[in-house]
Design a protein around this motif. Structure first.
Motif, PDB file in Angstrom:
ATOM      1  N   ARG A 167      11.209  23.234   3.384  1.00  0.00           N
ATOM      2  CA  ARG A 167      12.196  22.492   2.605  1.00  0.00           C
ATOM      3  C   ARG A 167      13.413  22.186   3.475  1.00  0.00           C
ATOM      4  NH1 ARG A 167      11.877  26.825  -2.329  1.00  0.00           N
ATOM      5  NH2 ARG A 167       9.750  26.358  -2.989  1.00  0.00           N
ATOM      6  N   GLY A 168      14.023  21.056   3.210  1.00  0.00           N
ATOM      7  CA  GLY A 168      15.190  20.644   3.983  1.00  0.00           C
ATOM      8  C   GLY A 168      15.026  19.224   4.469  1.00  0.00           C
ATOM      9  N   MET A 169      13.854  18.931   5.065  1.00  0.00           N
ATOM     10  CA  MET A 169      13.592  17.573   5.520  1.00  0.00           C
ATOM     11  C   MET A 169      12.851  16.768   4.456  1.00  0.00           C
ATOM     12  SD  MET A 169      12.641  18.137   9.538  1.00  0.00           S
ATOM     13  CE  MET A 169      12.898  16.413   9.894  1.00  0.00           C
ATOM     14  N   HIS A 170      12.050  17.410   3.655  1.00  0.00           N
ATOM     15  CA  HIS A 170      11.283  16.798   2.569  1.00  0.00           C
ATOM     16  C   HIS A 170      10.273  15.771   3.078  1.00  0.00           C
ATOM     17  CE1 HIS A 170      15.179  17.870   0.445  1.00  0.00           C
ATOM     18  NE2 HIS A 170      14.267  18.694  -0.059  1.00  0.00           N
ATOM     19  N   SER A 171       9.063  15.913   2.589  1.00  0.00           N
ATOM     20  CA  SER A 171       8.004  14.954   2.874  1.00  0.00           C
ATOM     21  C   SER A 171       7.831  14.056   1.652  1.00  0.00           C
ATOM     22  CB  SER A 171       6.692  15.683   3.190  1.00  0.00           C
ATOM     23  OG  SER A 171       6.806  16.384   4.416  1.00  0.00           O
ATOM     24  N   PHE A 172       7.681  12.755   1.903  1.00  0.00           N
ATOM     25  CA  PHE A 172       7.710  11.764   0.837  1.00  0.00           C
ATOM     26  C   PHE A 172       6.372  11.052   0.658  1.00  0.00           C
ATOM     27  CE2 PHE A 172      12.148  12.399   1.407  1.00  0.00           C
ATOM     28  CZ  PHE A 172      12.817  11.846   0.321  1.00  0.00           C
ATOM     29  N   ASP A 173       6.096  10.700  -0.599  1.00  0.00           N
ATOM     30  CA  ASP A 173       5.133   9.646  -0.915  1.00  0.00           C
ATOM     31  C   ASP A 173       5.879   8.322  -0.834  1.00  0.00           C
ATOM     32  OD1 ASP A 173       2.802  11.138  -1.480  1.00  0.00           O
ATOM     33  OD2 ASP A 173       3.520  11.605  -3.491  1.00  0.00           O
ATOM     34  N   LEU A 174       5.273   7.331  -0.188  1.00  0.00           N
ATOM     35  CA  LEU A 174       5.894   6.019  -0.050  1.00  0.00           C
ATOM     36  C   LEU A 174       4.991   4.952  -0.636  1.00  0.00           C
ATOM     37  CD1 LEU A 174       7.165   6.181   3.660  1.00  0.00           C
ATOM     38  CD2 LEU A 174       8.474   6.660   1.579  1.00  0.00           C
ATOM     39  N   SER A 175       5.592   3.988  -1.297  1.00  0.00           N
ATOM     40  CA  SER A 175       4.852   2.849  -1.845  1.00  0.00           C
ATOM     41  C   SER A 175       5.514   1.561  -1.364  1.00  0.00           C
ATOM     42  CB  SER A 175       4.844   2.900  -3.373  1.00  0.00           C
ATOM     43  OG  SER A 175       4.230   1.742  -3.906  1.00  0.00           O
ATOM     44  N   PHE A 176       4.731   0.727  -0.666  1.00  0.00           N
ATOM     45  CA  PHE A 176       5.211  -0.569  -0.178  1.00  0.00           C
ATOM     46  C   PHE A 176       4.664  -1.669  -1.084  1.00  0.00           C
ATOM     47  CE2 PHE A 176       5.139   2.192   3.518  1.00  0.00           C
ATOM     48  CZ  PHE A 176       6.287   1.856   4.226  1.00  0.00           C
TER      49      PHE A 176
ATOM     50  N   GLY B 137       0.817  -1.208   0.000  1.00  0.00           N
ATOM     51  CA  GLY B 137       0.000   0.000   0.000  1.00  0.00           C
ATOM     52  C   GLY B 137       0.849   1.254   0.000  1.00  0.00           C
ATOM     53  N   ALA B 138       0.222   2.381   0.332  1.00  0.00           N
ATOM     54  CA  ALA B 138       0.898   3.674   0.200  1.00  0.00           C
ATOM     55  C   ALA B 138       0.755   4.519   1.460  1.00  0.00           C
ATOM     56  CB  ALA B 138       0.331   4.438  -0.993  1.00  0.00           C
ATOM     57  N   LYS B 139       1.741   5.345   1.681  1.00  0.00           N
ATOM     58  CA  LYS B 139       1.707   6.405   2.687  1.00  0.00           C
ATOM     59  C   LYS B 139       2.105   7.704   1.999  1.00  0.00           C
ATOM     60  CE  LYS B 139       0.800   4.112   6.562  1.00  0.00           C
ATOM     61  NZ  LYS B 139      -0.379   4.414   7.401  1.00  0.00           N
ATOM     62  N   THR B 140       1.736   8.813   2.601  1.00  0.00           N
ATOM     63  CA  THR B 140       2.132  10.106   2.043  1.00  0.00           C
ATOM     64  C   THR B 140       2.489  11.066   3.176  1.00  0.00           C
ATOM     65  OG1 THR B 140       1.514  11.826   0.440  1.00  0.00           O
ATOM     66  CG2 THR B 140      -0.193  11.111   1.990  1.00  0.00           C
ATOM     67  N   TRP B 141       3.114  12.146   2.825  1.00  0.00           N
ATOM     68  CA  TRP B 141       3.548  13.171   3.778  1.00  0.00           C
ATOM     69  C   TRP B 141       4.366  12.572   4.919  1.00  0.00           C
ATOM     70  CZ3 TRP B 141       3.571  17.572   1.637  1.00  0.00           C
ATOM     71  CH2 TRP B 141       2.572  17.934   0.728  1.00  0.00           C
ATOM     72  N   CYS B 142       5.273  11.684   4.537  1.00  0.00           N
ATOM     73  CA  CYS B 142       6.181  11.076   5.519  1.00  0.00           C
ATOM     74  C   CYS B 142       7.478  11.889   5.516  1.00  0.00           C
ATOM     75  CB  CYS B 142       6.444   9.619   5.161  1.00  0.00           C
ATOM     76  SG  CYS B 142       7.488   8.769   6.359  1.00  0.00           S
ATOM     77  N   THR B 143       7.563  12.808   6.459  1.00  0.00           N
ATOM     78  CA  THR B 143       8.674  13.757   6.485  1.00  0.00           C
ATOM     79  C   THR B 143       9.978  13.083   6.897  1.00  0.00           C
ATOM     80  OG1 THR B 143       7.143  15.537   7.026  1.00  0.00           O
ATOM     81  CG2 THR B 143       9.470  15.939   7.458  1.00  0.00           C
ATOM     82  N   PHE B 144      11.028  13.358   6.142  1.00  0.00           N
ATOM     83  CA  PHE B 144      12.392  12.868   6.371  1.00  0.00           C
ATOM     84  C   PHE B 144      12.544  11.385   6.065  1.00  0.00           C
ATOM     85  CE2 PHE B 144      16.301  13.955   9.170  1.00  0.00           C
ATOM     86  CZ  PHE B 144      16.840  14.696   8.145  1.00  0.00           C
TER      87      PHE B 144
END
Length: 559
Positions: free
Chosen positions: A372-381, A305-312
């Motif tokens: 900006r600096g830490m960046h928030s990520f979209d993640l796909s597992f 599945g997916a997660k979003t706005w996962c900072t750093f």
């Protein structure tokens, strides 16, 4: 301090009457939202507008009460001016909010009208919010160079605040503009000194290698350090310790002894860095509805599945992932668990981690206007394997993920309030410097009454938020303050938007230029009301709900 006791007496009288009126409105709204003595989910949803106003009224009133109550014999004239100004402005806002609530609950509007015309409110407003009072307060804020919202600190806390403010000014701030404008990842030249200063272990008990007392929390220290680092840069420093605190709290609340012994010393050392993966593309702040699937397989669990706005998430070596370990969706939050996902640390804006078992974790940074600096990520597992040893709490932790997450979020929300205070302090100080230097129509911008009024209100808001954050931190240290931590987060984050907006406005065209620090403060502040619980969710689902449950005399769940 000049004798301002008549105004202070008026402020206390006005605030006491507002407290009584708000309590009455809360009870009436609670009855409207209840079914057989319990809050009803449909009724709460139908009354979202007055519930939202209720939450904001509670935040503003508690902040005003705290600011006025904080005045003492050693308070400066500036302390008194700003406390009374915030109380006067809060009273005006509260009366409007009570009006809105009264439209739906058939409240006693006569009480609100009596308060509007009360002699005590006129005394307070004349003393604190007249043109002359605003000019005097603004001039005093300018003279103080933004040193407002004093809080009584013991020697260890004062020394820690001084140390991190120096580090923020001398090390963080000089890097902040480049990190923001070039969208860089926080460099090791910042991370390593912070590791050496013990910043990642502030919430980890001493017995596990951190600096927190073993027998209690020290939320005040966390607030002071976070505020100091956020003044230099929200994304490059002020937010670094939020994630380890959330995971630390979750580990202490539900981790097995072996998990605590393994993870807490490593988190305290900042190796690995960590990230929190809660939010999903379709669910936002609705944690109970999360769908990332964890399927039991031999020796552990498989994530899909997916997660979003996962900072750093890129830089982090461990992710705290909230996943659905029970496929029965009707269980809601009771089907969630926390899994600890280990991964390599990556620089940059994208990564792909392929496990020997065949699982894949794909991460892509989300382009943002600020933070900006830490960046928030979209993640796909995809078929990503997590061993049983990495389920927080082990077998007993299955289905407890929601509660562990909420335990961790108390600290996260307190820290977010502190981050907001740090950004406000940076913006206020920048606005003061610019107003003194900028010549307009033949005189310094700082000499104009409107400039002074703006700076007075900016200072009053910062002072009130700082004092409330420190007061709530004391509650958290006593094991209380869960609702209040959400309340101060609500107020401070919106206040940061207001203060940075005014700071940018005072800079004129230069404020809109990316090379100006206030433009960064402005876009950074905007994210604060969104993460760690979006403003609307926080107001409706946490603050208002808690207030209504208290009014019903119970802490029950919605019917």
């Amino acid at each position: 301090m000049t004798d301002s006791s008549p105004a202070r007496g008026a402020a206390r009288t006005v605030l006491a009457r507002l407290r009584a009126a708000l309590d009455t409105a809360t009870r009436a709204l609670a009855q409207r939202c209840s079914v057989e003595g319990r809050l009803g989910a449909r009724q709460l949803d139908a009354e979202q507008v007055p519930c939202f106003e209720l939450a904001w009224a509670a935040a503003e009133l508690l902040a005003a009460e705290t600011a006025v109550d904080a005045l003492h014999a050693d308070s400066t004239e500036l302390d008194a001016q700003l406390a009374l100004l915030f109380a006067a402005d809060a009273a005006a806002s509260l009366l409007d909010r009570l009006d809105v609530i009264g439209l739906d609950v058939d409240g006693d509007n006569d009480v609100v009208q009596q308060l509007r015309s009360s002699p005590e409110l006129r005394v307070l407003r004349r003393a604190a919010a007249s043109t002359g009072a605003l000019a005097a307060a603004g001039a005093a804020v300018i003279a103080s160079q933004g040193e407002v919202g004093s809080v009584r600190l013991d020697e260890p806390h004062r020394l820690a605040q001084d140390s991190f403010r120096r580090f923020s000014e001398q090390v963080v701030a000089p890097m902040a503009a480049r990190i923001h404008r070039e969208d860089l990842t926080v460099p090791e030249s910042l991370l390593q000194p912070l590791r050496e200063m013990g910043v990642f272990g502030l919430s980890v008990p001493e017995r596990h290698g951190g600096s927190a007392p073993d027998d209690r929390e020290d939320a005040l220290l966390m607030v002071l350090v976070t505020e100091a680092l956020s003044e230099g840069s929200l994304a490059a420093a002020g937010s670094l310790i939020t994630r380890p605190e959330i995971l630390t709290r979750a580990l202490l609340a539900g981790g097995t002894p072996a998990q605590q012994d393994h993870w807490l010393p490593r988190l305290a050392a900042g190796d690995p860095l960590c990230a929190i993966a809660i939010t999903e593309p379709d669910h936002g702040s609705d944690v109970a509805s999360l769908t990332l699937k964890a399927t039991r397989v031999p020796g552990g669990w498989q994530l899909d599945g997916a997660k979003t706005w996962c900072t750093f998430a890129g830089k982090a070596g461990v992710l705290m992932v909230v996943a659905r370990t029970d496929p029965d969706r009707s269980l809601g939050h009771k089907g969630l668990s926390v899994l600890l996902v280990e991964k390599p640390s990556y620089e940059g804006h994208a990564f792909v981690f392929r496990q020997p078992q065949g699982g894949v974790l794909d991460g892509r940074a989300i382009a943002t206007i600020g933070y900006r600096g830490m960046h928030s990520f979209d993640l796909s597992f995809e078929r990503f394997f997590v061993p049983d040893s990495h389920v927080l709490g082990g077998e007993a932790g299955l289905g407890q993920g929601f509660y562990m997450t909420m335990t961790g979020m108390v600290g996260g929300r307190m820290q977010t309030a502190a981050r907001a205070c740090g950004v406000m302090r940076a913006a206020l100080r920048a606005a003061i410097r610019h107003a003194q230097d900028r010549q307009v129509f033949g005189q310094a911008l700082a000499d104009f009454p409107l400039t002074q009024a703006k700076l007075a209100r900016m200072g009053a808001r910062l002072a009130a938020c700082r004092q409330l954050a420190c007061a709530v931190a004391a509650q958290v240290d006593r094991g209380a303050g869960r609702m209040e931590s959400s309340l101060v987060k609500l107020l401070a984050c919106r206040s940061a938007e207001m203060v940075t907006r005014e700071a940018l406005q005072l800079h004129g065209g230069m404020g809109y230029a990316e090379e100006s620090a206030v433009s960064r403060y402005f876009v950074d502040a905007r994210v604060l009301s969104i993460f760690e619980g979006a403003e609307e969710t926080l107001a409706l689902k946490v603050v208002a709900r808690s207030l209504l449950e208290r009014a019903l005399g119970r802490a029950g769940s919605a019917a």
